[in-house]
Design an enzyme around this catalytic site. Structure first.
Site, mmCIF file in Angstrom:
data_model
loop_
_atom_site.group_PDB
_atom_site.id
_atom_site.type_symbol
_atom_site.label_atom_id
_atom_site.label_comp_id
_atom_site.label_asym_id
_atom_site.label_seq_id
_atom_site.Cartn_x
_atom_site.Cartn_y
_atom_site.Cartn_z
ATOM 1 N N ASP A 85 0.849 -1.188 0.000
ATOM 2 C CA ASP A 85 0.000 0.000 0.000
ATOM 3 C C ASP A 85 0.883 1.236 0.000
ATOM 4 O OD1 ASP A 85 -3.025 0.787 0.473
ATOM 5 O OD2 ASP A 85 -1.771 2.233 1.529
HETATM 6 N N1 LIG Z 1 2.918 3.688 -12.337
HETATM 7 C C1 LIG Z 1 2.955 4.325 -11.117
HETATM 8 N N2 LIG Z 1 1.963 4.083 -10.221
HETATM 9 C C2 LIG Z 1 2.079 4.725 -9.024
HETATM 10 C C3 LIG Z 1 3.105 5.623 -8.712
HETATM 11 N N3 LIG Z 1 2.887 6.084 -7.434
HETATM 12 C C4 LIG Z 1 1.766 5.473 -6.972
HETATM 13 N N4 LIG Z 1 1.296 4.641 -7.929
HETATM 14 C C5 LIG Z 1 0.119 3.764 -7.876
HETATM 15 C C6 LIG Z 1 0.493 2.404 -7.340
HETATM 16 C C7 LIG Z 1 -0.816 1.911 -6.813
HETATM 17 O O1 LIG Z 1 -1.533 1.310 -7.874
HETATM 18 C C8 LIG Z 1 -1.520 3.189 -6.381
HETATM 19 C C9 LIG Z 1 -1.505 3.327 -4.874
HETATM 20 O O2 LIG Z 1 -2.709 2.828 -4.357
HETATM 21 P P1 LIG Z 1 -2.755 1.516 -3.432
HETATM 22 O O3 LIG Z 1 -1.446 1.312 -2.763
HETATM 23 O O4 LIG Z 1 -3.967 1.618 -2.589
HETATM 24 O O5 LIG Z 1 -2.919 0.321 -4.463
HETATM 25 P P2 LIG Z 1 -4.145 0.075 -5.471
HETATM 26 O O6 LIG Z 1 -5.406 0.650 -4.926
HETATM 27 O O7 LIG Z 1 -3.731 0.540 -6.853
HETATM 28 O O8 LIG Z 1 -4.249 -1.506 -5.552
HETATM 29 P P3 LIG Z 1 -4.437 -2.534 -4.312
HETATM 30 O O9 LIG Z 1 -5.060 -1.754 -3.184
HETATM 31 O O10 LIG Z 1 -3.049 -3.017 -3.982
HETATM 32 O O11 LIG Z 1 -5.318 -3.602 -4.880
HETATM 33 O O12 LIG Z 1 -0.816 4.277 -6.936
HETATM 34 C C10 LIG Z 1 4.114 5.857 -9.694
HETATM 35 O O13 LIG Z 1 5.059 6.614 -9.514
HETATM 36 N N5 LIG Z 1 3.993 5.177 -10.857
#
Ligand SMILES: Nc1nc2c(ncn2[C@H]2C[C@H](O)[C@@H](COP(=O)(O)OP(=O)(O)OP(=O)(O)O)O2)c(=O)[nH]1
Length: 220
Positions: free
Chosen positions: A77
């Site tokens: 996260d």
């Molecule tokens: N490609 C890219 N993505 C980034 C960057 N910084 C943050 N992110 C993305 C990664 C994660 O998909 C999102 C952060 O949100 P979370 O940690 O809650 O994960 P997310 O909701 O995407 O998926 P999950 O909760 O793990 O199922 O932001 C970056 O520099 N590059």
């Protein structure tokens, strides 16, 4: 050793694929607000992102253990520590514009919590957590650049309203710490956590690619 990625994040999947690992993906759909509420007001950024990562990994480990009796589940996260506040995805153009008004020309810390749950003989057997912190220095986009960036939609779906490896890269002057941590999964930290539970990266490289779910063919 099969790695199961407990994340919907395309960025985390891309980091692992580029690093030679084809994970099985199983999205946890954890209620992140409930996890944060349970931590209470005084939780540190480190505690918050680590607790969220662990909740994701535990949820998926319990779900896949029967089908993947010998695997390691990785949850993560990411959040940005900005002006004493821990923020995730902005979710709206106005919120993303407000973030950039705060961070343009300044620095902030991107925290990513990591959790590994080892599944052995069909049951969760070990778990380890850790976090990485990367300082990010932002430049000042022009108004036209910022509005075009917001209009692209990219900043709305990522923690901190920026990416290092996408359109946001134009506006990052530099970082101090691990770049993969900013993108969403710190490879060196994940390697250290894997070693704590007796797994080397070589074992991940040796795992056969997961068999994609068969798509039923339409009857002839
Ligand atoms: N490609 C890219 N993505 C980034 C960057 N910084 C943050 N992110 C993305 C990664 C994660 O998909 C999102 C952060 O949100 P979370 O940690 O809650 O994960 P997310 O909701 O995407 O998926 P999950 O909760 O793990 O199922 O932001 C970056 O520099 N590059």
């Amino acid at each position: 050793m099969r790695l199961v990625l407990a994340s919907a994040s395309p960025a985390r999947l891309a980091v692992l694929r580029a690093a030679g690992v084809e994970p099985l993906v199983d999205v946890s759909d954890v209620d992140e607000d409930a996890v944060v509420a349970e931590l209470g007001e005084g939780a540190t950024p480190e505690d918050t992102v680590s607790a969220l990562a662990l909740a994701k990994a535990r949820t998926v480990a319990a779900r896949v253990a029967a089908a993947e009796p010998d695997c390691v589940v990785v949850g993560a996260d990411s959040m940005l520590w900005l002006d004493g506040e821990l923020v995730g995805k902005p979710g709206s153009v106005d919120a993303a514009r407000g973030r950039w008004d705060q961070m343009a020309g300044r620095a902030a810390d991107l925290f990513t919590g990591h959790a590994l749950v080892r599944v052995t003989e069909g049951a969760p057997s070990r778990e380890v957590t850790g976090h990485a912190r990367t300082a990010v220095a932002f430049t000042e986009p022009t108004t036209a650049e910022l509005e075009a960036y917001l209009a692209s939609g990219e900043p709305l779906a990522v923690a901190g309203a920026f990416t290092l490896d996408g359109r946001g890269g134009w506006f990052v002057e530099g970082i101090e710490g691990d770049p993969s941590n900013v993108v969403g999964l710190s490879l060196p930290l994940t390697r250290r956590l894997l070693a704590e539970i007796g797994i080397g990266v070589d074992a991940l490289w040796a795992a056969p690619a997961p068999v994609p779910p068969t798509v039923p063919t339409s009857a002839p």
